[in-house]
Structure formats: structure tokens, C-alpha cells
Design a protein around this motif. Structure first.
Motif, PDB file in Angstrom:
ATOM      1  N   ASN A  84       0.817  -1.189  -0.229  1.00  0.00           N
ATOM      2  CA  ASN A  84       0.080   0.019  -0.131  1.00  0.00           C
ATOM      3  C   ASN A  84       0.966   1.133  -0.064  1.00  0.00           C
ATOM      4  O   ASN A  84       2.073   1.267   0.503  1.00  0.00           O
ATOM      5  N   LEU A  95     -12.249  -7.501  10.374  1.00  0.00           N
ATOM      6  CA  LEU A  95     -12.329  -6.728   9.129  1.00  0.00           C
ATOM      7  C   LEU A  95     -13.797  -5.949   9.009  1.00  0.00           C
ATOM      8  O   LEU A  95     -13.896  -4.848   8.256  1.00  0.00           O
ATOM      9  N   THR A 138      -3.630  -0.188  -3.160  1.00  0.00           N
ATOM     10  CA  THR A 138      -3.398  -1.477  -2.255  1.00  0.00           C
ATOM     11  C   THR A 138      -3.569  -2.839  -2.888  1.00  0.00           C
ATOM     12  O   THR A 138      -4.307  -2.797  -4.067  1.00  0.00           O
ATOM     13  N   ARG A 198      -3.619  -6.797  -1.803  1.00  0.00           N
ATOM     14  CA  ARG A 198      -3.714  -7.648  -0.625  1.00  0.00           C
ATOM     15  C   ARG A 198      -3.852  -9.248  -1.363  1.00  0.00           C
ATOM     16  O   ARG A 198      -4.748  -9.516  -2.292  1.00  0.00           O
ATOM     17  N   GLY A 225     -16.095  -8.805   0.080  1.00  0.00           N
ATOM     18  CA  GLY A 225     -15.974  -7.502   0.775  1.00  0.00           C
ATOM     19  C   GLY A 225     -16.324  -7.215   2.155  1.00  0.00           C
ATOM     20  O   GLY A 225     -17.327  -7.818   2.713  1.00  0.00           O
ATOM     21  N   THR A 226     -15.468  -6.299   2.675  1.00  0.00           N
ATOM     22  CA  THR A 226     -15.662  -6.122   4.163  1.00  0.00           C
ATOM     23  C   THR A 226     -15.831  -4.844   4.407  1.00  0.00           C
ATOM     24  O   THR A 226     -15.603  -4.023   3.661  1.00  0.00           O
ATOM     25  N   GLU A 286     -13.715  -2.942   6.116  1.00  0.00           N
ATOM     26  CA  GLU A 286     -12.521  -2.181   5.947  1.00  0.00           C
ATOM     27  C   GLU A 286     -12.249  -2.154   4.661  1.00  0.00           C
ATOM     28  O   GLU A 286     -11.798  -1.010   4.223  1.00  0.00           O
ATOM     29  N   SER A 287     -12.477  -2.893   3.668  1.00  0.00           N
ATOM     30  CA  SER A 287     -12.141  -2.903   2.267  1.00  0.00           C
ATOM     31  C   SER A 287     -12.835  -1.566   1.639  1.00  0.00           C
ATOM     32  O   SER A 287     -12.672  -1.100   0.708  1.00  0.00           O
ATOM     33  N   ARG A 320     -11.513   1.894   1.354  1.00  0.00           N
ATOM     34  CA  ARG A 320     -10.491   2.255   0.138  1.00  0.00           C
ATOM     35  C   ARG A 320     -11.197   2.642  -0.922  1.00  0.00           C
ATOM     36  O   ARG A 320     -12.240   2.015  -1.419  1.00  0.00           O
ATOM     37  N   PRO A 343     -10.684  -0.915  -5.766  1.00  0.00           N
ATOM     38  CA  PRO A 343     -10.726  -2.354  -5.384  1.00  0.00           C
ATOM     39  C   PRO A 343      -9.275  -2.604  -5.197  1.00  0.00           C
ATOM     40  O   PRO A 343      -8.323  -2.271  -5.901  1.00  0.00           O
ATOM     41  N   ASP A 344      -9.086  -3.592  -3.887  1.00  0.00           N
ATOM     42  CA  ASP A 344      -7.619  -4.047  -3.971  1.00  0.00           C
ATOM     43  C   ASP A 344      -7.225  -4.833  -5.048  1.00  0.00           C
ATOM     44  O   ASP A 344      -7.882  -5.834  -5.815  1.00  0.00           O
TER      45      ASP A 344
END
Length: 220
Positions: A15, A79, A96, A98, A154-155, A157-158, A161, A164-165
Motif C-alpha cells: 500500500n 475486518l 493497495t 492484498r 467485501g468487508t 474495512e475494504s 478504500r 478495489p484491492d
């Protein structure tokens, strides 16, 4: 060389952070976030690396007992219930990526100060490259990680952002105590051309990072 990673799973995270929020990110990461993650059952050790001419600015990874830990209810609960400090910091993440990983190979000893991270589009055909790196005198450890299907949906926390990670099909981590000889060994045995020849795919990214924080579960 015997395997230095703890457990058979890894959560690998890259990140960046918005410039005006970097100092707060560093405080949050050390004082709250890493200790919180290491309190989740199955999380064993956390490392954070700072870019040494690489992009993005930080590479972090957590060693876990098994990839299943990353799909566990206790981890999912964290999360989906971010702290207030987390809600203030995470929206300022950039670039980011992950990846939930299984440890396909891990050889060496100790934790070195420099780490060259290669993000790959495939992991097949790398046995000879890993063998050569493990035998190189300026490489203290080498780890091959493969993406698992343990990633959760998806959470909370995500969702904080801005985009998308990303994720990597495989990751090759090469450790050494000094940057110049480490890079020379990697260029000799794991050049872009060697990776392409071995896997049939171009290297997605390559970056040198320097260790700046490490915490074991017992210290959390």
C-alpha cells in the motif's frame, strides 16, 4: 536451508498512503493495527517494509498458521468492525494489493534487513530459480507464495478504500542483509527474462524494500 517462515499461510499487502497522512499511518500501524491483527488466533508474526526506491511505499506481511486463518470468523469479525482510528486512516490508502497466500516453499534462516519482492502472474516452473537463490551466498532466505482462494468477500474495512484491492497470482520474496549483493544475486538468478522463461508470463512488478518494523504474536 530450512524454512524460516512461521506457519503455512501469509497475508501479503502492498500500500501507499496519501502524503499528508503518512505520519498518522505509521503511528496507527505500530500502536494499534499490527497488535490488533496479532491478537487474532493463528496470526504469528508481522513485518512491515519501507520502499527502497520501489512502489508503492510499503510492503507488509503477516505469517499465519495456515491459509484458513485468513478465512476464519475471528479475522472476518475484525475486518467488519474497524476501530475509529482505522476509519480515519484506511481511506487514505493508495495502490493497495492484498493476497491471501499458501507458502509453496520457504528456505533460509533469520529475518534480513532487505527484501526484494517479485509479484508474478504464475508460479509454475520456478523450482530451479528458487533452488539457485537458496544456494546464493548473498541470499539469506527465499520464499515462494501462491495465491489461495481463501479471500473473503467485501468487508467494512475494504469498503473504506477508494478503489478495489489488487492481488497477485504468486509472490517471490528474496531476503538479504545488504541491498547491492542481494540485487546482484536476484539479477543473476531471477531476472525478468528468467522469470518469463520459467513461467511463460512477464513479471508483474519488482521492488526492493527495507525492514522497518517486526512484531511477534507474543509481543502484541
Amino acid at each position: 536451508m530450512s524454512g524460516p517462515l512461521r506457519g503455512s499461510g501469509v497475508l501479503a499487502i502492498w500500500n501507499g498512503i496519501a502524503p499528508d497522512h503518512e505520519a498518522e499511518f505509521l503511528r496507527w500501524h505500530v500502536r494499534e493495527h499490527i497488535p490488533e491483527r496479532l491478537s487474532v488466533p493463528g496470526f504469528l508474526r508481522a513485518r512491515r517494509y519501507a520502499a527502497h526506491g520501489a512502489h508503492p511505499a510499503y510492503f507488509n506481511f503477516y505469517e499465519v498458521e495456515s491459509p484458513g486463518v485468513l478465512a476464519s470468523e475471528p479475522y472476518r469479525a475484525r475486518l467488519d468492525d474497524p476501530t475509529e482510528w482505522t476509519r480515519q486512516v484506511v481511506p487514505h490508502f493508495t495502490d493497495t494489493s492484498r493476497t491471501f497466500c499458501v507458502v509453496a516453499d520457504s528456505r533460509g534462516h533469520g529475518v534480513a534487513g532487505f527484501l526484494l519482492a517479485l509479484r508474478l502472474q504464475a508460479s509454475t516452473g520456478l523450482c530451479s530459480i528458487v533452488d539457485a537463490l537458496a544456494a546464493a551466498e548473498d541470499v539469506s532466505a527465499v520464499h515462494l507464495l501462491e495465491r489461495t482462494e481463501a479471500a473473503t468477500a467485501g468487508t467494512a474495512e475494504s469498503a473504506m478504500r477508494s478503489s478495489p484491492d489488487g492481488s497477485s497470482a504468486a509472490i517471490l520474496l528474496i531476503e538479504g542483509v545488504a541491498a547491492t549483493p542481494l540485487l546482484a544475486a536476484a539479477e543473476r538468478y531471477a531476472s525478468d527474462g528468467a522469470i518469463r522463461s520459467a513461467t511463460g508470463s512477464a513479471l508483474a512488478a519488482r521492488g526492493l524494500y527495507q525492514l522497518d518494523f517486526l512484531m511477534d504474536r507474543g509481543a502484541a
